[in-house]
Design an enzyme around this catalytic site. Structure first.
Site, PDB file in Angstrom:
ATOM      1  N   HIS A 158      -1.647  30.183  79.337  1.00  8.26           N
ATOM      2  CA  HIS A 158      -0.412  29.880  78.241  1.00  8.26           C
ATOM      3  C   HIS A 158       0.022  31.038  77.705  1.00  8.26           C
ATOM      4  CE1 HIS A 158      -1.288  25.558  78.696  1.00  8.26           C
ATOM      5  NE2 HIS A 158      -2.532  25.957  78.071  1.00  8.26           N
ATOM      6  N   SER A 288      11.879  56.766  79.970  1.00 10.33           N
ATOM      7  CA  SER A 288      13.900  56.374  80.351  1.00 10.33           C
ATOM      8  C   SER A 288      14.009  57.682  79.719  1.00 10.33           C
ATOM      9  CB  SER A 288      12.774  55.630  78.533  1.00 10.33           C
ATOM     10  OG  SER A 288      14.244  55.402  78.288  1.00 10.33           O
TER      11      SER A 288
END
Length: 480
Positions: A158, A288
């Site tokens: 999970h 970036s």
């Protein structure tokens, strides 16, 4: 009108990034070369079975012009503009360069003799290319799994910290899915048969007429063309086309592979966020334009984008098959070449990623240190019980201290559960054992042994048919 898996339609993405081998396979040049080879095979078989109008000279001329020239394409293009029929345009173009065969090219055949049989030939070769690349990807990843089979890391269920595994053991989960893709694609490849010479609606009426009602010769012709075209299996019955369920059988395992690739790339993207494992990042690569520190997992992001595209393409094949009215309808199947080219690109990206995965053991250890005290509580309870302590009482003591430590962690501080245990008089009997109880290698079970057995008994056996290919490129690193 185009009737096959090639057309003037071209995806900018696939045309730019596909490997030269796959791009060449699905090129118009190869498609029409395949058509000419099929016309030659048909003429050879018909001649062998007694059609006297087919001469040795005609066969030789056809053999000499199987590869199309620029002029051949120009002739075919002009003819197609006039006739609006791609197959007849290329019959005409072939006859121009093989004039002694002009009168017998395509004898008794329908357009789908070349379009559908040609597609089956190309699709099978395409699966061969994909299987070779998939084997290479599995091989590269299995080397990574072997290298890191003993390095403990947090497991996640999970996406919450769970019992420890190893970096290599986690990679075997990816490999196992890829092995199933190898199996499924192999099955699809081996199941592909040959449409053969079945005539306009699949009844072979034209060939029965050609051989003056001799059914045995018609069956012999079908079998011989199948053999000359490199196939062992003929589809026993067809309409005008081979059943489009074959396309479903081919695209389903490719879409399934897309799901595998997406899952693997997503895991790596999540690990990159944790700063535990990264895809390759070039020396001068920019992550970036604004944030100079960024190391975005752009290769894995691209794998996910392409894989989502690949996963949905099988739906197109389902839709196309569902609307094949009676003996056939004219539905262009762009989805076939798109699926193969997309699969090819995804495999290239995965190979590049697996060959350059970067592991950060200290960051992995840091994350373990934050969670291991909680995971060690069961071991601590067992150790106290062995020294004569009461299991239920020990459990309650651990529960209280764990909740206190968890509150500290959630406030942004380090996990101090072990310090709390060491300061508690109740646990004095195991103070000298606590460090050994926190050794990460004692929490990974049989992970290392599972990796060894898995590679030896499953991966190596599955890759054995590809051993020669893998040896040749052992030291080749793929750049994308």
């Amino acid at each position: 009108m185009s009737t096959g898996i090639h057309d003037k339609y071209e995806s900018p993405l696939t045309s730019r990034y596909a490997s030269p081998e796959m791009a060449a396979l699905f090129s118009p040049a190869n498609r029409f070369h395949t058509w000419r080879q099929l016309w030659l095979n048909l003429a050879k078989a018909e001649k062998e079975l007694g059609i006297r109008s087919i001469t040795d000279e005609a066969i030789k001329e056809m053999e000499a012009h199987l590869t199309l020239t620029k002029e051949d394409f120009e002739i075919a293009e002009l003819e197609e503009k006039k006739r609006r029929h791609d197959v007849m345009a290329h019959v005409h173009a072939f006859g121009q360069v093989a004039p002694k065969a002009a009168g017998i090219i395509h004898l008794g055949a329908t357009s789908c003799y070349v379009t559908d049989n040609g597609d089956l030939i190309i699709l099978r070769k395409g699966l061969d290319l994909l299987l070779d690349k998939l084997a290479r990807v599995i091989h590269r990843l299995s080397r990574f799994a072997d290298e890191y089979k003993s390095l403990p890391t947090l497991g996640f269920t999970h996406f919450q910290p769970a019992q420890l595994t190893t970096v290599g053991k986690r990679a075997t989960l990816w490999i196992q899915d890829l092995l199933w893709d190898l199996r499924n694609i192999t099955r699809a490849r081996n199941d592909i048969g040959f449409r053969g010479v079945k005539g306009t609606t699949g009844t072979q009426a034209s060939f029965l007429s050609l051989f003056d009602g001799d059914h045995d010769k018609v069956e012999a012709l079908d079998a011989r063309v199948c053999e000359l075209s490199g196939f062992e299996t003929l589809y026993p019955v067809t309409g005008q086309t081979y059943s489009r369920k074959i396309d479903i059988d081919i695209l389903n395992p490719l879409s399934s592979f897309g799901a595998t690739a997406h899952k693997i790339a997503t895991d790596i993207r999540l690990l990159a966020n944790l700063k535990e494992i990264e895809e390759p990042f070039e020396k001068d690569q920019i992550g970036s334009s604004a944030m100079a520190y960024k190391r975005n997992p752009m290769r894995c992001e691209r794998v996910c984008s392409l894989s989502r595209h690949l996963m949905v393409l099988a739906q197109d094949a389902l839709m196309t098959n569902s609307v094949q009215w009676f003996e056939r309808t004219l539905d262009d199947r762009f989805v076939l070449n798109e699926s193969f080219l997309t699969s090819d690109i995804v495999l290239s990206l995965l190979q590049n990623v697996f060959e350059g995965l970067v592991v950060y053991p200290k960051m992995i250890q840091h994350h373990i240190s934050q969670e291991l005290p909680f995971m060690a509580t069961e071991n601590i309870i067992m150790a106290v019980t062995k020294k004569g302590g009461d299991r239920q009482e020990c459990h309650e003591m651990i529960r209280v201290l764990s909740h206190q430590a968890a509150k500290v962690v959630k406030e942004g501080k380090g996990n101090d559960l072990i310090e709390r245990i060491k300061k508690t008089e109740y646990f004095k009997c195991i103070h000298d054992e606590i460090d050994s109880l926190l050794d990460p290698s004692t929490f990974i079970g049989r992970a290392q042994q599972q990796v060894d057995k898995f590679i030896k008994e499953y991966v190596n056996i599955a890759l054995d048919p590809y051993s020669e290919i893998l040896k040749k490129d052992e030291h080749v690193t793929l750049s994308v």
